[in-house]
Design a protein around this motif. Structure first.
Motif, mmCIF file in Angstrom:
data_model
loop_
_atom_site.group_PDB
_atom_site.id
_atom_site.type_symbol
_atom_site.label_atom_id
_atom_site.label_comp_id
_atom_site.label_asym_id
_atom_site.label_seq_id
_atom_site.Cartn_x
_atom_site.Cartn_y
_atom_site.Cartn_z
ATOM 1 N N ASN B 384 0.925 -1.211 -0.016
ATOM 2 C CA ASN B 384 -0.002 -0.009 -0.234
ATOM 3 C C ASN B 384 0.834 1.313 0.083
ATOM 4 N N GLN B 385 2.047 1.329 0.676
ATOM 5 C CA GLN B 385 3.020 2.292 0.603
ATOM 6 C C GLN B 385 3.921 2.471 -0.619
ATOM 7 N N SER B 386 4.355 1.054 -1.168
ATOM 8 C CA SER B 386 5.183 1.511 -2.083
ATOM 9 C C SER B 386 4.743 0.995 -3.583
ATOM 10 N N LYS B 387 3.385 0.651 -3.514
ATOM 11 C CA LYS B 387 2.732 0.203 -4.832
ATOM 12 C C LYS B 387 3.584 -0.740 -5.594
ATOM 13 N N THR B 388 4.755 -1.548 -4.938
ATOM 14 C CA THR B 388 5.408 -2.597 -5.464
ATOM 15 C C THR B 388 5.497 -3.892 -4.512
ATOM 16 N N PRO B 392 13.414 -7.044 -5.633
ATOM 17 C CA PRO B 392 14.917 -5.999 -6.005
ATOM 18 C C PRO B 392 14.297 -4.650 -5.940
ATOM 19 N N SER B 393 13.197 -4.090 -6.204
ATOM 20 C CA SER B 393 12.937 -2.576 -6.121
ATOM 21 C C SER B 393 12.784 -1.991 -4.865
ATOM 22 N N LEU B 394 12.544 -3.155 -3.919
ATOM 23 C CA LEU B 394 12.570 -2.654 -2.338
ATOM 24 C C LEU B 394 13.956 -2.581 -1.979
ATOM 25 N N GLY B 395 14.070 -2.622 -0.655
ATOM 26 C CA GLY B 395 15.682 -2.633 -0.161
ATOM 27 C C GLY B 395 15.746 -1.508 1.043
ATOM 28 N N GLY B 396 16.187 -1.851 2.086
ATOM 29 C CA GLY B 396 16.761 -1.177 3.249
ATOM 30 C C GLY B 396 15.527 -0.389 3.638
ATOM 31 N N LEU B 397 14.414 -0.969 3.649
ATOM 32 C CA LEU B 397 13.255 -0.574 4.400
ATOM 33 C C LEU B 397 13.414 -0.262 5.905
ATOM 34 N N VAL B 398 14.228 -1.035 6.414
ATOM 35 C CA VAL B 398 14.434 -0.630 7.870
ATOM 36 C C VAL B 398 14.593 0.634 8.280
ATOM 37 N N PHE B 464 14.468 -5.391 3.453
ATOM 38 C CA PHE B 464 14.700 -4.455 4.373
ATOM 39 C C PHE B 464 16.037 -4.006 5.064
ATOM 40 N N PHE B 465 17.173 -4.859 4.440
ATOM 41 C CA PHE B 465 18.242 -4.227 4.908
ATOM 42 C C PHE B 465 19.328 -3.769 3.686
ATOM 43 N N GLY B 466 20.462 -3.300 3.902
ATOM 44 C CA GLY B 466 21.114 -2.781 2.947
ATOM 45 C C GLY B 466 20.865 -1.339 2.691
ATOM 46 N N ASP B 467 21.160 -0.788 1.595
ATOM 47 C CA ASP B 467 21.163 0.844 1.497
ATOM 48 C C ASP B 467 19.350 1.066 1.017
ATOM 49 N N LEU B 468 18.906 2.150 1.410
ATOM 50 C CA LEU B 468 17.524 2.314 1.165
ATOM 51 C C LEU B 468 17.497 2.750 -0.500
ATOM 52 N N ASN B 469 16.591 2.101 -1.131
ATOM 53 C CA ASN B 469 16.229 2.683 -2.583
ATOM 54 C C ASN B 469 15.648 3.949 -2.308
ATOM 55 N N PRO B 470 16.312 4.789 -3.297
ATOM 56 C CA PRO B 470 15.746 6.328 -2.880
ATOM 57 C C PRO B 470 14.138 6.579 -3.439
ATOM 58 N N HIS B 474 9.946 7.856 0.528
ATOM 59 C CA HIS B 474 8.583 8.462 0.951
ATOM 60 C C HIS B 474 7.841 7.638 1.963
ATOM 61 N N LEU B 475 8.261 6.296 1.980
ATOM 62 C CA LEU B 475 7.571 5.187 2.952
ATOM 63 C C LEU B 475 7.285 5.698 4.308
ATOM 64 N N LYS B 476 6.464 5.167 4.920
ATOM 65 C CA LYS B 476 6.065 5.623 6.331
ATOM 66 C C LYS B 476 5.854 4.377 7.191
ATOM 67 N N ASP B 477 6.366 4.413 8.396
ATOM 68 C CA ASP B 477 6.189 3.321 9.175
ATOM 69 C C ASP B 477 4.709 3.333 9.904
ATOM 70 N N ALA B 478 4.400 2.067 10.171
ATOM 71 C CA ALA B 478 3.128 1.752 10.851
ATOM 72 C C ALA B 478 3.002 2.770 12.006
ATOM 73 N N ARG B 479 2.007 3.781 12.235
ATOM 74 C CA ARG B 479 2.143 4.422 13.522
ATOM 75 C C ARG B 479 0.654 4.189 13.917
ATOM 76 N N GLY B 480 0.499 4.570 15.103
ATOM 77 C CA GLY B 480 -0.967 4.751 15.490
ATOM 78 C C GLY B 480 -1.309 3.348 15.887
#
Lengths: 488, 542
Positions: B384-388, B392-398, B464-470, B474-480
């Motif tokens: 829902n956040q990343s639309k993918t 491979p196109s994710l990465g570093g989400l931590v 989740f790990f490695g460098d953040l894909n630029p 814009h992704l946001k963590d689960a809050r609330g």
């Protein structure tokens, strides 16, 4: 055989009272329509609905009191089976009248005759389910179709409607010819046309009798629109006014089944081994052909026509079972079919009243335009497909259980696989209605009579699916005549 | 007092909620959500109550309710749970409740979505509670259709999808609507996924229906009541074997047994998260459950005949599912195939037919429901956040979503069977039981665990790990509370019952032991039945 002498004193007019009242109603509607042209046509429709409701009550009281008997020199029988079908015919005619009011307001002429013809056809079918010999079988079959020939051609300026009527007429005449020929062969080999006498004689299998039986079955097959005698069905359904199609797709079929039950399960049960295989194959062909062809359809009415052929095939599973349970299941299935199919047609009627279109493509995005209609269509199509908790599911399980009892495993297997095939095309329509965006998103208004008809159909489908007990009991009671048919 | 109606309350609360939702406008979003939360919470709370009030000293079927539905057809509406149904009712209620929160932000037709979800949850629980073959099938069939609507309306197209709306047939219609398009294996439209899932499961259902009707007709009792058929049914051995086979083939596809598994990964990948959770979590388990409830319980003699074959198929599930999962680039496909692999462990547990393996298998049913629910919920959140879903196109989400990462690691660890999670307990029990009967399969299955470790590590690292894909900045963590609640709830169950599995195991054992007893008496009865034949033959020879 002594010639039967008819004297008025022997006639039990109580038995035929519903038909007499119905005739009176039909004539009144016709005369009032001519004599008082200023009366708005919807009023005539409401009046005839009230009339039919009263006649239904009369029949209900017959069912309560156990009124019944045979009259008119054994030509006419009133038993629980006939009462069941008569009530069915009247209720569905009332529902259909309700659904026609709006449609007719758009038609330019003969609006009063429409109701007259509807009542007249219903009257023919009421006689039909009471037919007790082969002559009255023939006469009532023709009597009931008579009104439909005109109703199908009702859109006088529409070529398709005219084409449909001519096809319907020609094939109707053909099947009438076949039935007459069959009757003459049966008379030739048994010496009688009365259902009971034939049953009591336990006729030996002879070539003449079998040919007669075959002709009658084929003639009835034409009336039912079962494959391979279905060729008129799609064109007639598409060409006829949608209200007539809706009526045509259910009520004459039901009445023909009433008659068919009497002939096959009552008169010729001794020859079950000879007719069972015919019905097995007609059923297999109808289901398979109907369902597979339905996949390719682009028009909603044609889709429902082919799905109707398949539904008739499913009903014939119960016929082929040739048992008490089979007859119960047919009665119950017809009830479920009434609400689901009638409902689906009502949605088509509402839709084409507004848009003048009825291709499946036009229904795309219906959910955005009218959530009620979309939901209704979902419910009706899923019920036709046989999904719980809707009526069609119970009906299908009932019919199939009856066939399993008779060890008709091939038929059952084909029936079950066809259930899955039918999921495909019903769900494609559901998908279009729900997940495609509409080209034109103006909301669709629903007039009050059609809304009531729609709600009644939804309620029927849900009620029969969730609480079918009273209806199952009614079917069991109505088929008590066949209770001596053993399970195996 | 409440115990008499407990199962009805759990079962019908979501139905009532769904009915109420019909009369609410889609614009009143708060009311829609409120009703859904309230009625799914009723189910959840009462099913927790159910677990703790299940009388483990007594065993057998409890909280039984019976209403005659049709005397003529011998159908009664009988609800009742044993040690196997109880945890699964809880799992269904829990996943339905979590699904409500996972779908909190759906913009398009949320009311209809929730109606679907409530009906789906309710139907699932109905199967787990039904003690009448007719109603068991009724609820099973009812659970198939909401899934079609979920995928067709709220789903997404999956990998390799080609938009064919520009292509037009000779007749001038869009090719997208032709059967050829919808049944085409290469163009993974959501229509294809939805239709494939529905047709597979309905075809299975009608095969099972034939088996059920054969039992109904041949038991000579004119009843669908499972207990009555088990105790008094006059089924011949041949009929039992045939019915077992039909019902097994009918219900095993929903448990994604090889070779009937291919609907499942594509279906899950195309479905919205709440639907994937429900389906991978509890609907899939209907397959195993119905096999235990109907096949094991009614046809113990046939069970012994057919289960060795299942012991072979399940290994293909484990190894094949695992290896294919390894090759996937789409997160939901990885989880989907991993779910196919996990079904193999459960089938191995079922095939081994001893106390510890069966208990482990049922425990695994619940454990896998929790782990799959959590993973699909998280995958849905990320999508829902990343639309993918493309790994491979994710990465570093931590860096952007530490909380989600933490939950995902817990879910993945639970799923590959790290001690402390529930799956570990189930797996180890299955292996211990299976080792006695099928040592080769057990070794192969243990190999499968290694594969599971490998692909979960690989996926977690890449996502989740490695460098953040630029592009993902814009992704946001689960809050609330709303966003976090489903994850926290599922993690709580995984860890709590992973560390203290005792309660579950005693409950499940109570459900398993009568079935095992029937199977053992079944074996000896068959042996006795065969002996006179042997004697007669020997007599003939002499």
């Amino acid at each position: 055989m002594t010639p039967a002498v008819l004297s008025l004193a022997d006639l039990n007019l109580t038995l035929i009272a519903p038909e007499l009242w119905m005739t009176l109603l039909a004539c009144t509607v016709l005369v009032v329509d001519f004599a008082f042209p200023k009366i708005p046509k919807p009023q005539i429709a409401y009046a005839s609905m009230v009339g039919m409701a009263l006649i239904t009550l009369l029949l209900g009281s017959y069912a309560m009191n156990g009124t019944g008997g045979i009259s008119f020199g054994s030509m006419f029988i009133l038993d629980p089976l006939a009462i069941f079908f008569k009530i069915f015919i009247l209720l569905s005619t009332i529902l259909m009248t309700l659904a026609s009011i709006d449609y007719l307001e758009k038609a330019s002429y003969f609006r009063g005759e429409y109701y007259f013809l509807l009542i007249f056809s219903a009257l023919g079918m009421m006689f039909m389910v009471s037919a007790n010999d082969f002559l009255s079988l023939f006469i009532t079959l023709e009597f009931s179709t008579f009104g439909f020939y005109i109703l199908v051609a009702y859109l006088r300026d529409d070529l398709k409607s005219n084409e449909a009527a001519i096809k319907f007429f020609i094939l109707g005449a053909l099947s009438a010819g076949l039935i007459t020929y069959g009757v003459s062969l049966i008379y030739g080999s048994t010496g009688t046309v009365l259902f009971e006498e034939i049953a009591q004689k336990h006729p030996e299998t002879s070539i003449g009798l079998l040919m007669g039986l075959l002709f009658i079955f084929i003639g009835i097959g034409y009336k039912l629109g079962a494959a391979p005698f279905h060729t008129w069905v799609p064109d007639v359904y598409q060409g006829a006014p949608t209200t007539v199609t809706a009526y045509l797709s259910i009520v004459p079929k039901a009445a023909t089944f009433g008659l068919f039950l009497r002939v096959a399960f009552g008169t010729f049960i001794g020859l079950k081994a000879d007719w069972q295989w015919m019905l097995v194959w007609i059923s297999i062909l109808s289901m398979t052909y109907g369902n597979i062809t339905a996949i390719a359809q682009k028009n909603m009415k044609r889709l429902l026509a082919y799905s109707g052929i398949a539904q008739i095939g499913t009903l014939l599973i119960g016929m082929a079972a040739g048992s008490k349970m089979g007859s119960e299941s047919i009665l119950f299935y017809i009830l479920t079919y009434l609400f689901a199919n009638m409902g689906a047609f009502i949605v088509v009627i509402i839709f084409s009243n507004l848009t003048q279109k009825d291709d499946i493509e036009d229904f795309a995005g219906l959910n955005r335009r009218s959530p009620l209609m979309a939901f209704a269509m979902l419910v009706f199509l899923l019920s036709l497909a046989g999904v719980p908790p809707l009526a069609g599911f119970i009906g299908k399980v009932y019919v199939i259980a009856a066939a399993v009892h008779q060890d008709l495993i091939l038929l059952v297997a084909v029936g079950l696989i066809n259930m899955v095939i039918s999921f495909y095309y019903y769900l494609i329509v559901v998908k279009k209605i729900y997940s495609v965006e509409p080209k034109d998103s103006t909301p669709i208004p629903i007039s009050l009579p059609l809304k009531i008809a729609l709600y009644v159909s939804i309620a029927g489908v849900l009620l029969l699916g969730i609480w079918p007990k009273p209806f199952i009991n009614a079917s069991v009671a109505a088929t008590a005549v066949f209770s001596d048919l053993v399970l195996k | 007092m409440i115990d008499d109606y407990l199962l009805s309350i759990i079962l019908f609360a979501p139905f009532v909620g769904a009915t109420l939702l019909f009369f609410v406008s889609n614009q009143q979003r708060d009311l829609v959500k409120g009703i859904t939360v309230a009625f799914s919470a009723i189910s959840l709370l009462f099913s927790i109550y159910l677990l703790y009030h299940f009388d483990t000293a007594k065993g057998g079927f409890q909280f039984v309710q019976e209403r005659v539905w049709s005397e003529a057809l011998g159908i009664s509406f009988i609800l009742g749970v044993d040690g196997i149904g109880t945890p699964m009712v809880l799992a269904s209620a829990l996943l339905m409740f979590c699904g409500v929160f996972v779908s909190w932000h759906i913009a398009d037709r949320q009311k209809e979505f929730y109606i679907n979800l409530l009906v789906l949850g309710s139907a699932t629980m109905g199967v787990y509670m039904s003690l009448d073959l007719f109603f068991l099938f009724f609820f099973y069939e009812l659970s198939v259709i909401p899934m079609y609507l979920f995928i067709a309306i709220w789903g997404r197209h999956t990998k390799g999808y080609k938009d064919m709306s520009g292509y037009v047939t000779m007749g001038g219609d869009s090719k997208r609507d032709s059967p050829a398009f919808i049944l085409n294996f290469n163009k993974n439209s959501k229509e294809y996924a939805a239709m494939k899932l529905t047709l597979y499961l309905s075809l299975g259902a009608v095969i099972a229906l034939l088996g059920i009707l054969l039992v109904y007709v041949n038991s000579g009792l004119n009843t669908f009541n499972i207990i009555a058929i088990a105790e008094q049914g006059a089924l011949t051995l041949g009929m039992k074997e045939a019915a077992f086979l039909l019902i097994f083939i009918g219900f095993a596809p929903i448990a994604a047994i090889f070779p009937f598994h291919s609907w499942s990964p594509v279906g899950y990948a195309a479905a919205p998260p709440a639907a994937s959770m429900m389906h991978a979590g509890v609907l899939k388990k209907l397959g195993h459950f119905t096999i235990i409830r109907i096949c094991f319980y009614l046809f113990p003699e046939a069970t012994v005949v057919w289960m060795p074959w299942v012991a072979v198929l399940c290994i293909i599930n484990i190894l094949y599912g695992g290896l294919v999962a390894f090759l996937q680039k789409d997160t939901k496909f990885v989880i989907g195939y991993s779910s196919v692999g996990h079904m193999g462990y459960i089938f191995l547990g079922l095939a081994s037919l001893n106390m510890i393996s069966l208990t482990g298998a049922v425990f695994f049913l619940f454990a896998d429901a929790m782990a799959m629910g959590l993973l699909f919920a998280l995958a849905g959140y990320i999508y829902n956040q990343s639309k993918t879903m493309d790994i491979p196109s994710l990465g570093g989400l931590v860096h952007r979503m530490p909380f989600v990462t933490f939950c995902f690691v817990v879910g993945a660890a639970a799923s590959f069977g790290l001690p402390g999670g529930m799956n570990f307990v189930g797996e180890i029990m299955v292996f211990m039981g299976a080792w006695e009967v099928y040592p080769i399969q057990t070794i192969l299955a243990a190999l499968g665990v290694t594969i599971t470790w490998a692909y979960y590590f690989r996926m977690t690292r890449a996502m989740f790990f490695g460098d953040l894909n630029p592009a993902m900045a814009h992704l946001k963590d689960a809050r609330g509370m709303i966003d976090r609640l489903p994850f926290v709830l599922l993690m709580f169950f995984i860890l709590f019952f992973g560390i203290f599995p005792g309660k579950f195991i005693t409950v499940i054992e109570k459900g398993i032991s009568p079935i095992l007893m029937r199977i053992e008496t079944g074996i000896s009865a068959t042996a006795v039945a065969k002996q006179p034949g042997l004697k007669a033959k020997a007599g003939g020879d002499s």
